[in-house]
Design a protein around this motif. Sequence first.
Motif, PDB file in Angstrom:
ATOM      1  N   ILE A 196     -14.124  20.810   0.734  1.00 29.02           N
ATOM      2  CA  ILE A 196     -12.970  20.250   1.439  1.00 29.02           C
ATOM      3  C   ILE A 196     -13.215  18.756   1.520  1.00 29.02           C
ATOM      4  CG2 ILE A 196     -11.717  20.158   3.626  1.00 29.02           C
ATOM      5  CD1 ILE A 196     -12.381  23.115   3.973  1.00 29.02           C
ATOM      6  N   LYS A 197     -12.182  17.972   1.181  1.00 27.08           N
ATOM      7  CA  LYS A 197     -12.333  16.513   1.122  1.00 27.08           C
ATOM      8  C   LYS A 197     -11.273  15.842   1.974  1.00 27.08           C
ATOM      9  CE  LYS A 197     -13.949  17.187  -3.497  1.00 27.08           C
ATOM     10  NZ  LYS A 197     -13.421  17.550  -4.756  1.00 27.08           N
ATOM     11  N   PHE A 198     -11.702  14.878   2.757  1.00 32.58           N
ATOM     12  CA  PHE A 198     -10.821  14.080   3.596  1.00 32.58           C
ATOM     13  C   PHE A 198     -10.796  12.662   3.018  1.00 32.58           C
ATOM     14  CE2 PHE A 198     -12.408  17.457   6.210  1.00 32.58           C
ATOM     15  CZ  PHE A 198     -11.415  17.745   7.132  1.00 32.58           C
ATOM     16  N   HIS A 199      -9.601  12.142   2.743  1.00 26.82           N
ATOM     17  CA  HIS A 199      -9.448  10.784   2.214  1.00 26.82           C
ATOM     18  C   HIS A 199      -8.549   9.962   3.136  1.00 26.82           C
ATOM     19  CE1 HIS A 199     -10.611  12.835  -1.553  1.00 26.82           C
ATOM     20  NE2 HIS A 199     -11.094  11.653  -1.890  1.00 26.82           N
ATOM     21  N   ALA A 200      -8.803   8.671   3.171  1.00 28.88           N
ATOM     22  CA  ALA A 200      -7.956   7.744   3.923  1.00 28.88           C
ATOM     23  C   ALA A 200      -7.886   6.432   3.168  1.00 28.88           C
ATOM     24  CB  ALA A 200      -8.504   7.513   5.330  1.00 28.88           C
ATOM     25  N   GLU A 201      -6.790   5.726   3.377  1.00 26.56           N
ATOM     26  CA  GLU A 201      -6.685   4.390   2.826  1.00 26.56           C
ATOM     27  C   GLU A 201      -7.203   3.422   3.880  1.00 26.56           C
ATOM     28  OE1 GLU A 201      -3.526   1.362   0.768  1.00 26.56           O
ATOM     29  OE2 GLU A 201      -3.020   3.469   0.972  1.00 26.56           O
ATOM     30  N   VAL A 202      -8.278   2.727   3.542  1.00 24.69           N
ATOM     31  CA  VAL A 202      -8.921   1.793   4.457  1.00 24.69           C
ATOM     32  C   VAL A 202      -8.942   0.418   3.795  1.00 24.69           C
ATOM     33  CG1 VAL A 202     -11.042   1.255   5.718  1.00 24.69           C
ATOM     34  CG2 VAL A 202     -10.365   3.645   5.379  1.00 24.69           C
ATOM     35  N   ASP A 203      -8.323  -0.558   4.443  1.00 22.13           N
ATOM     36  CA  ASP A 203      -8.254  -1.922   3.905  1.00 22.13           C
ATOM     37  C   ASP A 203      -7.717  -1.942   2.481  1.00 22.13           C
ATOM     38  OD1 ASP A 203      -9.248  -2.994   6.279  1.00 22.13           O
ATOM     39  OD2 ASP A 203     -11.331  -2.775   5.606  1.00 22.13           O
ATOM     40  N   GLY A 204      -6.694  -1.126   2.232  1.00 21.33           N
ATOM     41  CA  GLY A 204      -6.052  -1.100   0.918  1.00 21.33           C
ATOM     42  C   GLY A 204      -6.787  -0.323  -0.149  1.00 21.33           C
ATOM     43  N   ARG A 205      -7.859   0.344   0.208  1.00 23.72           N
ATOM     44  CA  ARG A 205      -8.635   1.123  -0.772  1.00 23.72           C
ATOM     45  C   ARG A 205      -8.671   2.584  -0.372  1.00 23.72           C
ATOM     46  NH1 ARG A 205     -13.983  -1.717  -2.710  1.00 23.72           N
ATOM     47  NH2 ARG A 205     -13.864   0.206  -3.880  1.00 23.72           N
ATOM     48  N   TRP A 206      -8.492   3.466  -1.360  1.00 26.36           N
ATOM     49  CA  TRP A 206      -8.556   4.906  -1.147  1.00 26.36           C
ATOM     50  C   TRP A 206     -10.022   5.267  -0.965  1.00 26.36           C
ATOM     51  CZ3 TRP A 206      -5.227   8.005   0.555  1.00 26.36           C
ATOM     52  CH2 TRP A 206      -5.256   9.372   0.319  1.00 26.36           C
ATOM     53  N   THR A 207     -10.372   5.856   0.188  1.00 29.00           N
ATOM     54  CA  THR A 207     -11.763   6.067   0.554  1.00 29.00           C
ATOM     55  C   THR A 207     -12.024   7.520   0.920  1.00 29.00           C
ATOM     56  OG1 THR A 207     -11.788   3.833   1.447  1.00 29.00           O
ATOM     57  CG2 THR A 207     -13.581   5.265   2.103  1.00 29.00           C
ATOM     58  N   LEU A 208     -13.105   8.055   0.398  1.00 31.60           N
ATOM     59  CA  LEU A 208     -13.538   9.398   0.778  1.00 31.60           C
ATOM     60  C   LEU A 208     -14.194   9.314   2.150  1.00 31.60           C
ATOM     61  CD1 LEU A 208     -14.015  12.391   0.003  1.00 31.60           C
ATOM     62  CD2 LEU A 208     -16.201  11.647  -0.958  1.00 31.60           C
ATOM     63  N   GLN A 209     -13.628  10.016   3.116  1.00 30.16           N
ATOM     64  CA  GLN A 209     -14.150   9.995   4.485  1.00 30.16           C
ATOM     65  C   GLN A 209     -15.202  11.086   4.697  1.00 30.16           C
ATOM     66  OE1 GLN A 209     -12.821   6.989   4.924  1.00 30.16           O
ATOM     67  NE2 GLN A 209     -12.483   7.462   7.046  1.00 30.16           N
ATOM     68  N   LEU A 210     -14.958  12.260   4.111  1.00 30.06           N
ATOM     69  CA  LEU A 210     -15.881  13.386   4.262  1.00 30.06           C
ATOM     70  C   LEU A 210     -15.656  14.356   3.115  1.00 30.06           C
ATOM     71  CD1 LEU A 210     -17.900  15.057   6.110  1.00 30.06           C
ATOM     72  CD2 LEU A 210     -15.865  16.157   7.030  1.00 30.06           C
ATOM     73  N   SER A 211     -16.741  14.868   2.573  1.00 31.62           N
ATOM     74  CA  SER A 211     -16.687  15.931   1.573  1.00 31.62           C
ATOM     75  C   SER A 211     -17.724  16.958   1.986  1.00 31.62           C
ATOM     76  CB  SER A 211     -17.004  15.379   0.177  1.00 31.62           C
ATOM     77  OG  SER A 211     -17.041  16.423  -0.770  1.00 31.62           O
ATOM     78  N   ALA A 212     -17.294  18.203   2.163  1.00 33.73           N
ATOM     79  CA  ALA A 212     -18.207  19.231   2.659  1.00 33.73           C
ATOM     80  C   ALA A 212     -17.926  20.566   1.986  1.00 33.73           C
ATOM     81  CB  ALA A 212     -18.051  19.380   4.164  1.00 33.73           C
ATOM     82  N   HIS A 213     -18.967  21.378   1.882  1.00 31.55           N
ATOM     83  CA  HIS A 213     -18.777  22.737   1.368  1.00 31.55           C
ATOM     84  C   HIS A 213     -17.907  23.512   2.348  1.00 31.55           C
ATOM     85  CE1 HIS A 213     -21.468  22.782  -2.077  1.00 31.55           C
ATOM     86  NE2 HIS A 213     -22.226  21.954  -1.373  1.00 31.55           N
ATOM     87  N   GLU A 214     -16.930  24.197   1.819  1.00 30.70           N
ATOM     88  CA  GLU A 214     -16.014  24.977   2.648  1.00 30.70           C
ATOM     89  C   GLU A 214     -16.771  25.990   3.515  1.00 30.70           C
ATOM     90  OE1 GLU A 214     -11.980  27.676   2.075  1.00 30.70           O
ATOM     91  OE2 GLU A 214     -13.016  26.904   0.326  1.00 30.70           O
ATOM     92  N   ALA A 215     -17.822  26.571   2.984  1.00 34.14           N
ATOM     93  CA  ALA A 215     -18.588  27.584   3.713  1.00 34.14           C
ATOM     94  C   ALA A 215     -19.309  27.013   4.933  1.00 34.14           C
ATOM     95  CB  ALA A 215     -19.600  28.244   2.778  1.00 34.14           C
ATOM     96  N   ASP A 216     -19.519  25.696   4.968  1.00 33.28           N
ATOM     97  CA  ASP A 216     -20.207  25.066   6.093  1.00 33.28           C
ATOM     98  C   ASP A 216     -19.283  24.777   7.271  1.00 33.28           C
ATOM     99  OD1 ASP A 216     -22.550  25.086   4.643  1.00 33.28           O
ATOM    100  OD2 ASP A 216     -22.342  23.010   3.960  1.00 33.28           O
ATOM    101  N   SER A 229       0.818  -1.190   0.000  1.00 28.98           N
ATOM    102  CA  SER A 229       0.000   0.000   0.000  1.00 28.98           C
ATOM    103  C   SER A 229       0.868   1.262   0.000  1.00 28.98           C
ATOM    104  CB  SER A 229      -0.886  -0.022   1.236  1.00 28.98           C
ATOM    105  OG  SER A 229      -1.465   1.227   1.443  1.00 28.98           O
ATOM    106  N   HIS A 230       0.427   2.280  -0.729  1.00 28.24           N
ATOM    107  CA  HIS A 230       1.160   3.549  -0.785  1.00 28.24           C
ATOM    108  C   HIS A 230       1.212   4.218   0.587  1.00 28.24           C
ATOM    109  CE1 HIS A 230       2.721   7.280  -2.407  1.00 28.24           C
ATOM    110  NE2 HIS A 230       1.725   7.931  -1.844  1.00 28.24           N
ATOM    111  N   TYR A 231       0.148   4.099   1.370  1.00 30.69           N
ATOM    112  CA  TYR A 231       0.070   4.765   2.667  1.00 30.69           C
ATOM    113  C   TYR A 231       0.309   3.806   3.834  1.00 30.69           C
ATOM    114  CZ  TYR A 231      -1.549   8.966   0.399  1.00 30.69           C
ATOM    115  OH  TYR A 231      -1.615  10.074  -0.376  1.00 30.69           O
ATOM    116  N   GLU A 232       0.827   2.625   3.540  1.00 29.13           N
ATOM    117  CA  GLU A 232       1.022   1.602   4.568  1.00 29.13           C
ATOM    118  C   GLU A 232       1.856   2.083   5.749  1.00 29.13           C
ATOM    119  OE1 GLU A 232       3.308  -2.520   4.370  1.00 29.13           O
ATOM    120  OE2 GLU A 232       1.490  -2.467   3.155  1.00 29.13           O
ATOM    121  N   ASN A 233       2.891   2.855   5.484  1.00 32.04           N
ATOM    122  CA  ASN A 233       3.790   3.320   6.543  1.00 32.04           C
ATOM    123  C   ASN A 233       3.550   4.772   6.936  1.00 32.04           C
ATOM    124  OD1 ASN A 233       5.164   0.830   6.738  1.00 32.04           O
ATOM    125  ND2 ASN A 233       6.285   1.347   4.881  1.00 32.04           N
TER     126      ASN A 233
END
Length: 93
Positions: free
Chosen positions: A55-75, A2-6
């Motif tokens: 604004i978007k938050f991503h994480a690698e979960v179980d070897g897959r790139w996953t969108l955790q949260l996407s929200a309007h910046e104004a919010d 995984s790219h983010y393994e370490n």
Amino acid sequence: MSHYENVPVQVYEVTWQSGHVETVIAHQVSHDSLRTRVAALGDGAFAADSEGARIKFHAEVDGRWTLQLSAHEADIRTIRNVTRGEQAPGGAA
């Protein structure tokens, strides 16, 4: 491998305009408020195009790139990296 393994995930505290606070765990935070476009100002000047920016938050979960949260910046009122707790300026903890 995984790219983010370490790469340790980061913990972010998001405070919404409503005052609600939530925690987001992510490897990456991105935003598109800094994208630019040619504004119709007559002189071809560049202007920020932040309307509808997300604004978007991503994480690698179980070897897959996953969108955790996407929200309007104004919010969002604030985003703090709280991975290591409160940090004092100058590196003192």
